[in-house]
Design a protein around this motif. Structure first.
Motif, PDB file in Angstrom:
ATOM      1  N   PRO A  50      35.914  41.662  -8.855  1.00  0.00           N
ATOM      2  CA  PRO A  50      34.848  41.414  -7.879  1.00  0.00           C
ATOM      3  C   PRO A  50      33.492  41.252  -8.563  1.00  0.00           C
ATOM      4  O   PRO A  50      33.195  41.941  -9.544  1.00  0.00           O
ATOM      5  N   GLY A  51      32.683  40.333  -8.053  1.00  0.00           N
ATOM      6  CA  GLY A  51      31.309  40.211  -8.521  1.00  0.00           C
ATOM      7  C   GLY A  51      30.467  41.325  -7.943  1.00  0.00           C
ATOM      8  O   GLY A  51      30.685  41.769  -6.813  1.00  0.00           O
ATOM      9  N   LEU A  52      29.489  41.786  -8.701  1.00  0.00           N
ATOM     10  CA  LEU A  52      28.678  42.922  -8.266  1.00  0.00           C
ATOM     11  C   LEU A  52      28.028  42.679  -6.910  1.00  0.00           C
ATOM     12  O   LEU A  52      28.107  43.509  -6.002  1.00  0.00           O
ATOM     13  N   ARG A  53      27.380  41.521  -6.767  1.00  0.00           N
ATOM     14  CA  ARG A  53      26.683  41.212  -5.515  1.00  0.00           C
ATOM     15  C   ARG A  53      27.485  40.251  -4.637  1.00  0.00           C
ATOM     16  O   ARG A  53      26.978  39.756  -3.645  1.00  0.00           O
ATOM     17  N   GLY A  54      28.714  39.981  -5.057  1.00  0.00           N
ATOM     18  CA  GLY A  54      29.620  39.157  -4.267  1.00  0.00           C
ATOM     19  C   GLY A  54      30.609  40.030  -3.533  1.00  0.00           C
ATOM     20  O   GLY A  54      30.272  40.718  -2.581  1.00  0.00           O
ATOM     21  N   ALA A  55      31.868  40.039  -4.011  1.00  0.00           N
ATOM     22  CA  ALA A  55      32.920  40.786  -3.323  1.00  0.00           C
ATOM     23  C   ALA A  55      32.668  42.289  -3.309  1.00  0.00           C
ATOM     24  O   ALA A  55      33.054  42.977  -2.359  1.00  0.00           O
ATOM     25  N   ASN A  56      32.030  42.825  -4.338  1.00  0.00           N
ATOM     26  CA  ASN A  56      31.718  44.253  -4.313  1.00  0.00           C
ATOM     27  C   ASN A  56      30.769  44.589  -3.166  1.00  0.00           C
ATOM     28  O   ASN A  56      30.799  45.697  -2.616  1.00  0.00           O
ATOM     29  N   ARG A  57      29.942  43.631  -2.792  1.00  0.00           N
ATOM     30  CA  ARG A  57      29.020  43.842  -1.667  1.00  0.00           C
ATOM     31  C   ARG A  57      29.703  43.585  -0.327  1.00  0.00           C
ATOM     32  O   ARG A  57      29.543  44.353   0.619  1.00  0.00           O
ATOM     33  N   THR A  58      30.486  42.509  -0.257  1.00  0.00           N
ATOM     34  CA  THR A  58      31.033  42.077   1.032  1.00  0.00           C
ATOM     35  C   THR A  58      32.410  42.640   1.342  1.00  0.00           C
ATOM     36  O   THR A  58      32.819  42.709   2.503  1.00  0.00           O
ATOM     37  N   GLY A  59      33.181  42.984   0.305  1.00  0.00           N
ATOM     38  CA  GLY A  59      34.514  43.516   0.526  1.00  0.00           C
ATOM     39  C   GLY A  59      35.601  42.468   0.668  1.00  0.00           C
ATOM     40  O   GLY A  59      36.746  42.804   0.987  1.00  0.00           O
ATOM     41  N   ARG A  60      35.281  41.187   0.431  1.00  0.00           N
ATOM     42  CA  ARG A  60      36.289  40.131   0.492  1.00  0.00           C
ATOM     43  C   ARG A  60      36.231  39.318  -0.791  1.00  0.00           C
ATOM     44  O   ARG A  60      35.142  38.959  -1.238  1.00  0.00           O
ATOM     45  N   PRO A  61      37.384  39.029  -1.412  1.00  0.00           N
ATOM     46  CA  PRO A  61      37.363  38.308  -2.687  1.00  0.00           C
ATOM     47  C   PRO A  61      36.575  36.995  -2.612  1.00  0.00           C
ATOM     48  O   PRO A  61      36.677  36.262  -1.633  1.00  0.00           O
ATOM     49  N   PHE A  62      35.773  36.764  -3.645  1.00  0.00           N
ATOM     50  CA  PHE A  62      35.025  35.510  -3.791  1.00  0.00           C
ATOM     51  C   PHE A  62      34.085  35.239  -2.607  1.00  0.00           C
ATOM     52  O   PHE A  62      33.817  34.083  -2.283  1.00  0.00           O
ATOM     53  N   THR A  63      33.573  36.263  -2.001  1.00  0.00           N
ATOM     54  CA  THR A  63      32.681  36.101  -0.853  1.00  0.00           C
ATOM     55  C   THR A  63      31.312  36.686  -1.175  1.00  0.00           C
ATOM     56  O   THR A  63      31.190  37.885  -1.419  1.00  0.00           O
ATOM     57  N   GLY A  64      30.317  35.813  -1.219  1.00  0.00           N
ATOM     58  CA  GLY A  64      28.962  36.261  -1.471  1.00  0.00           C
ATOM     59  C   GLY A  64      28.396  35.815  -2.797  1.00  0.00           C
ATOM     60  O   GLY A  64      27.268  36.165  -3.133  1.00  0.00           O
ATOM     61  N   ASP A  65      29.161  35.020  -3.565  1.00  0.00           N
ATOM     62  CA  ASP A  65      28.620  34.489  -4.812  1.00  0.00           C
ATOM     63  C   ASP A  65      29.051  33.029  -4.979  1.00  0.00           C
ATOM     64  O   ASP A  65      29.863  32.520  -4.203  1.00  0.00           O
ATOM     65  N   TYR A  66      28.508  32.377  -6.009  1.00  0.00           N
ATOM     66  CA  TYR A  66      28.733  30.936  -6.163  1.00  0.00           C
ATOM     67  C   TYR A  66      30.203  30.592  -6.371  1.00  0.00           C
ATOM     68  O   TYR A  66      30.676  29.563  -5.898  1.00  0.00           O
ATOM     69  N   ALA A  67      30.921  31.424  -7.104  1.00  0.00           N
ATOM     70  CA  ALA A  67      32.333  31.126  -7.364  1.00  0.00           C
ATOM     71  C   ALA A  67      33.084  30.920  -6.054  1.00  0.00           C
ATOM     72  O   ALA A  67      33.955  30.049  -5.949  1.00  0.00           O
ATOM     73  N   GLY A  68      32.744  31.709  -5.057  1.00  0.00           N
ATOM     74  CA  GLY A  68      33.391  31.567  -3.759  1.00  0.00           C
ATOM     75  C   GLY A  68      33.029  30.277  -3.059  1.00  0.00           C
ATOM     76  O   GLY A  68      33.867  29.687  -2.362  1.00  0.00           O
ATOM     77  N   ASP A  69      31.795  29.830  -3.233  1.00  0.00           N
ATOM     78  CA  ASP A  69      31.389  28.567  -2.593  1.00  0.00           C
ATOM     79  C   ASP A  69      32.302  27.426  -3.039  1.00  0.00           C
ATOM     80  O   ASP A  69      32.794  26.650  -2.220  1.00  0.00           O
ATOM     81  N   LEU A  70      32.523  27.326  -4.340  1.00  0.00           N
ATOM     82  CA  LEU A  70      33.372  26.254  -4.863  1.00  0.00           C
ATOM     83  C   LEU A  70      34.837  26.480  -4.495  1.00  0.00           C
ATOM     84  O   LEU A  70      35.537  25.540  -4.084  1.00  0.00           O
ATOM     85  N   LEU A  71      35.299  27.714  -4.621  1.00  0.00           N
ATOM     86  CA  LEU A  71      36.706  27.996  -4.342  1.00  0.00           C
ATOM     87  C   LEU A  71      37.055  27.751  -2.880  1.00  0.00           C
ATOM     88  O   LEU A  71      38.046  27.063  -2.574  1.00  0.00           O
ATOM     89  N   TYR A  72      36.272  28.297  -1.966  1.00  0.00           N
ATOM     90  CA  TYR A  72      36.600  28.149  -0.550  1.00  0.00           C
ATOM     91  C   TYR A  72      36.440  26.699  -0.077  1.00  0.00           C
ATOM     92  O   TYR A  72      37.187  26.239   0.783  1.00  0.00           O
TER      93      TYR A  72
END
Length: 210
Positions: A50-72
């Protein structure tokens, strides 16, 4: 599917980091991030952690950081999701035939898990793989995810080398590799949008042919 408890005690360094961030940001998830998606998935996507300010913040993989934008975005374009991704866990997005997880479920300092931490968390990765009866393909995002997945499948990374857009048959699944879709990799050109989509094109063709 077996997931670590919210207060998993197995990795002391990660526990200390988790406790530090619980004190600093008490409204964040700050716990092991569970897998997300379709429990009947044919495709499993394995990230690093998990990214510190991504999934660690939101609780869902790849949610809340740039990696998730591209992946989703890519998951949607290739028919693996429904709904609209809004970078928050209550956006209503659902995955279709795909599940997201991480090789290490807790956020590590500087996004760098240690070898023992990766090994300790591999039991959850192996359990996730075992829980998917329809699983046909796995996408490993980056070398660490690749090597931990190979070991979880009972193979040796020395005999199954990582390379972008490589594919390896291991037991009942085909393992596909991609550079991680991190902001660093995309900003430096190590991974372009077209390169990432090429991997998905290969996986989709493989799954459609089965």
């Amino acid at each position: 599917m077996i997931e670590p408890s919210s207060d998993c005690p197995q990795c002391p360094r990660l526990v200390a980091f988790r406790d530090e961030w619980r004190a600093r940001e008490p409204l964040w998830h700050n716990a092991p991030v569970p897998s997300f998606g379709d429990k009947g998935a044919r495709l499993l996507i394995v990230g690093l952690a998990p990214g510190l300010r991504g999934a660690n913040r939101t609780g869902r993989p790849f949610t809340g950081d740039y990696a998730g934008d591209l992946l989703y975005e890519t998951l949607s374009d290739f028919g693996f999701s429904s709904g609209v991704f809004a970078a928050r866990p209550d956006d209503g997005l659902q995955l279709k035939g795909a599940l997201l997880t991480n090789a290490v479920r807790c956020v590590p300092p500087e996004n760098k898990p240690t070898g023992p931490e990766i090994k300790t968390c591999r039991s959850y990765l192996a359990a996730t793989i075992a829980s998917l009866p329809e699983l046909s393909a796995i996408l490993a995002l980056g070398r660490i995810a690749h090597e931990s997945t190979v070991r979880a499948l009972g193979a040796s990374p020395g005999k199954v080398p990582f390379a972008h857009q490589a594919a390896h048959d291991i037991g009942r699944v085909r393992l596909f590799d991609s550079y991680h879709c991190s902001r660093y990799n995309t900003n430096t050109g190590r991974l372009t949008r077209d390169m990432f989509r090429a991997v998905f094109t290969d996986m989709k063709a493989y799954l459609d042919a089965r």
